[in-house]
Design a protein around this motif. Structure first.
Motif, PDB file in Angstrom:
ATOM      1  N   TRP A  34       0.853  -1.193   0.000  1.00 36.38           N
ATOM      2  CA  TRP A  34       0.000   0.000   0.000  1.00 36.38           C
ATOM      3  C   TRP A  34       0.889   1.243   0.000  1.00 36.38           C
ATOM      4  N   TYR A  35       0.499   2.201  -0.848  1.00 35.77           N
ATOM      5  CA  TYR A  35       1.201   3.481  -0.943  1.00 35.77           C
ATOM      6  C   TYR A  35       0.182   4.608  -0.835  1.00 35.77           C
ATOM      7  N   ARG A  36       0.647   5.740  -0.346  1.00 32.50           N
ATOM      8  CA  ARG A  36      -0.218   6.919  -0.263  1.00 32.50           C
ATOM      9  C   ARG A  36       0.399   8.039  -1.093  1.00 32.50           C
ATOM     10  N   GLN A  37      -0.462   8.737  -1.816  1.00 27.36           N
ATOM     11  CA  GLN A  37      -0.010   9.868  -2.615  1.00 27.36           C
ATOM     12  C   GLN A  37      -0.760  11.110  -2.182  1.00 27.36           C
ATOM     13  N   PRO A  39      -1.369  15.261  -2.463  1.00 24.74           N
ATOM     14  CA  PRO A  39      -1.362  16.171  -3.616  1.00 24.74           C
ATOM     15  C   PRO A  39       0.046  16.704  -3.902  1.00 24.74           C
ATOM     16  N   GLU A  40       0.405  16.734  -5.162  1.00 22.72           N
ATOM     17  CA  GLU A  40       1.701  17.265  -5.616  1.00 22.72           C
ATOM     18  C   GLU A  40       2.896  16.462  -5.089  1.00 22.72           C
ATOM     19  N   GLU A  41       2.672  15.231  -4.684  1.00 19.70           N
ATOM     20  CA  GLU A  41       3.759  14.421  -4.128  1.00 19.70           C
ATOM     21  C   GLU A  41       3.859  13.100  -4.879  1.00 19.70           C
ATOM     22  N   GLY A  42       4.997  12.453  -4.703  1.00 19.82           N
ATOM     23  CA  GLY A  42       5.132  11.082  -5.180  1.00 19.82           C
ATOM     24  C   GLY A  42       4.464  10.126  -4.208  1.00 19.82           C
ATOM     25  N   LEU A  43       4.456   8.855  -4.568  1.00 19.78           N
ATOM     26  CA  LEU A  43       3.862   7.853  -3.704  1.00 19.78           C
ATOM     27  C   LEU A  43       4.811   7.538  -2.546  1.00 19.78           C
ATOM     28  N   LYS A  44       4.214   7.356  -1.371  1.00 19.23           N
ATOM     29  CA  LYS A  44       4.998   7.024  -0.176  1.00 19.23           C
ATOM     30  C   LYS A  44       4.558   5.650   0.324  1.00 19.23           C
ATOM     31  N   PHE A  45       5.523   4.796   0.575  1.00 19.09           N
ATOM     32  CA  PHE A  45       5.255   3.449   1.069  1.00 19.09           C
ATOM     33  C   PHE A  45       4.562   3.496   2.422  1.00 19.09           C
ATOM     34  N   MET A  46       3.573   2.623   2.569  1.00 15.59           N
ATOM     35  CA  MET A  46       2.903   2.504   3.869  1.00 15.59           C
ATOM     36  C   MET A  46       3.164   1.132   4.493  1.00 15.59           C
ATOM     37  N   VAL A  47       2.789   0.065   3.770  1.00 12.95           N
ATOM     38  CA  VAL A  47       2.848  -1.265   4.379  1.00 12.95           C
ATOM     39  C   VAL A  47       3.003  -2.318   3.294  1.00 12.95           C
ATOM     40  N   TYR A  48       3.682  -3.417   3.690  1.00 13.88           N
ATOM     41  CA  TYR A  48       3.921  -4.553   2.800  1.00 13.88           C
ATOM     42  C   TYR A  48       3.376  -5.790   3.508  1.00 13.88           C
ATOM     43  N   LEU A  49       2.485  -6.512   2.809  1.00 16.15           N
ATOM     44  CA  LEU A  49       1.859  -7.686   3.412  1.00 16.15           C
ATOM     45  C   LEU A  49       1.987  -8.894   2.493  1.00 16.15           C
ATOM     46  N   GLN A  50       2.103 -10.035   3.109  1.00 16.53           N
ATOM     47  CA  GLN A  50       1.881 -11.300   2.430  1.00 16.53           C
ATOM     48  C   GLN A  50       0.652 -11.924   3.078  1.00 16.53           C
ATOM     49  N   ARG A  84      -8.881  15.479   8.126  1.00 17.75           N
ATOM     50  CA  ARG A  84      -8.716  16.101   6.806  1.00 17.75           C
ATOM     51  C   ARG A  84      -7.367  15.729   6.182  1.00 17.75           C
ATOM     52  N   GLY A  85      -6.347  15.598   7.014  1.00 18.06           N
ATOM     53  CA  GLY A  85      -5.016  15.274   6.498  1.00 18.06           C
ATOM     54  C   GLY A  85      -4.902  13.880   5.909  1.00 18.06           C
ATOM     55  N   ASP A  86      -5.919  13.045   6.102  1.00 20.92           N
ATOM     56  CA  ASP A  86      -5.897  11.708   5.502  1.00 20.92           C
ATOM     57  C   ASP A  86      -6.350  11.740   4.048  1.00 20.92           C
ATOM     58  N   SER A  87      -6.864  12.874   3.601  1.00 23.16           N
ATOM     59  CA  SER A  87      -7.301  12.999   2.206  1.00 23.16           C
ATOM     60  C   SER A  87      -6.104  12.788   1.285  1.00 23.16           C
ATOM     61  N   ALA A  88      -6.214  11.821   0.421  1.00 20.99           N
ATOM     62  CA  ALA A  88      -5.098  11.450  -0.455  1.00 20.99           C
ATOM     63  C   ALA A  88      -5.591  10.367  -1.405  1.00 20.99           C
ATOM     64  N   ALA A  89      -4.709  10.013  -2.343  1.00 22.16           N
ATOM     65  CA  ALA A  89      -4.960   8.828  -3.169  1.00 22.16           C
ATOM     66  C   ALA A  89      -4.173   7.674  -2.568  1.00 22.16           C
ATOM     67  N   TYR A  90      -4.832   6.556  -2.397  1.00 17.94           N
ATOM     68  CA  TYR A  90      -4.202   5.370  -1.808  1.00 17.94           C
ATOM     69  C   TYR A  90      -4.103   4.301  -2.896  1.00 17.94           C
ATOM     70  N   PHE A  91      -2.869   3.862  -3.124  1.00 16.43           N
ATOM     71  CA  PHE A  91      -2.615   2.884  -4.176  1.00 16.43           C
ATOM     72  C   PHE A  91      -2.203   1.551  -3.568  1.00 16.43           C
ATOM     73  N   CYS A  92      -2.667   0.516  -4.202  1.00 12.03           N
ATOM     74  CA  CYS A  92      -2.270  -0.838  -3.855  1.00 12.03           C
ATOM     75  C   CYS A  92      -1.482  -1.396  -5.041  1.00 12.03           C
ATOM     76  N   ALA A  93      -0.470  -2.183  -4.743  1.00 13.72           N
ATOM     77  CA  ALA A  93       0.284  -2.888  -5.778  1.00 13.72           C
ATOM     78  C   ALA A  93       0.440  -4.337  -5.344  1.00 13.72           C
ATOM     79  N   SER A  94       0.552  -5.236  -6.312  1.00 15.08           N
ATOM     80  CA  SER A  94       0.771  -6.632  -5.959  1.00 15.08           C
ATOM     81  C   SER A  94       1.873  -7.216  -6.826  1.00 15.08           C
ATOM     82  N   SER A  95       2.515  -8.242  -6.287  1.00 13.05           N
ATOM     83  CA  SER A  95       3.552  -8.941  -7.037  1.00 13.05           C
ATOM     84  C   SER A  95       3.492 -10.421  -6.694  1.00 13.05           C
ATOM     85  N   LYS A  96       4.094 -11.219  -7.588  1.00  9.20           N
ATOM     86  CA  LYS A  96       4.074 -12.664  -7.384  1.00  9.20           C
ATOM     87  C   LYS A  96       5.031 -13.034  -6.253  1.00  9.20           C
TER      88      LYS A  96
END
Lengths: 113, 113
Positions: A34-37, A39-50, A84-96
């Motif tokens: 999970w990453y959070r973006q 406004p006007e920023e790059g994505l920041k890592f939040m958590v890695y899960l299996q 209000r500060g939680d307003s952001a785009a939250y991205f998920c990524a997956s890998s094998k």
């Protein structure tokens, strides 16, 4: 051959409510990030899960945020008592595996009003 | 901790011309990957190109190529024959032994017809 599916695409919450963001990884992928973006920023890592395990949560705020990836079902990022500060785009990524390419979902845009 | 710096917040290029986006990074690791991602207004994160640090040969994907200078910790992206569809935010990202992507702040690319 669906990609990483995130829902909802847009989520509006009032301050103090809970937000639940879902991520279904690609078929055959057991690693979720999970990453959070902000406004006007790059994505920041939040958590890695299996599956059923949190591997690295060094990017998660200490309070109100939690994540899970159960044996069955999607990964969930949960934000309690949103502000209000939680307003952001939250991205998920997956890998094998941890060393293969991660594919991103389209993100969930959270707006806290 | 690794850091990624994109020193150009915005760039513009004429259609059919060539543009180079800069990226530098800081790491003490010798084995890692570097990526360029494209984020159009749809917000989808699209992988443009990847480079393995152990490979001396610069990666190329059609009109996209990189100039990877390991000693200088530099990883620039060259887009040749720019097209209107190339207009987007471009993020440089580092992936190392901690299994998470570290992103730069991005470069907004405008393509002028």
């Amino acid at each position: 051959n669906a990609g990483v599916m995130q829902n909802p695409r847009h989520l509006v919450r009032r301050r103090g409510q809970e937000a639940r963001l879902r991520c279904s990884p690609m078929k055959g992928h057991s690693h979720v990030y999970w990453y959070r973006q902000l406004p006007e920023e790059g994505l920041k890592f939040m958590v890695y899960l299996q599956k059923e395990n949190i591997i690295d949560e060094s990017g998660m705020p200490k309070e109100r945020f939690s994540a899970e990836f159960p044996k069955e079902g999607p990964s969930i990022l949960r934000i309690q008592q949103v502000v209000r500060g939680d307003s952001a785009a939250y991205f998920c990524a997956s890998s094998k595996t941890e060393n293969t390419e991660a594919f991103f979902g389209q993100g969930t845009r959270l707006t806290v009003v | 901790a690794q850091t990624v710096t994109q020193s150009q917040p915005e760039m513009s290029v004429q259609e059919a011309e060539t543009v180079t986006l800069s990226c530098t990074y800081d790491t003490s690791e010798s084995d890692y990957y570097l990526f360029w991602y494209k984020q159009p207004p749809s917000r989808q994160m699209i992988l443009v190109i990847r480079q393995e640090a152990y490979k001396q040969q610069n990666a190329t994907e059609n009109r996209f190529s990189v100039n990877f200078q390991k000693a200088a910790k530099s990883f620039s992206l060259k887009i040749s024959d720019s097209q209107l569809g190339d207009a987007a935010m471009y993020f440089c990202a580092y992936y190392g032994s901690n299994y998470k992507l570290t992103f730069g702040k991005g470069t907004l690319l405008t393509v002028n017809p």
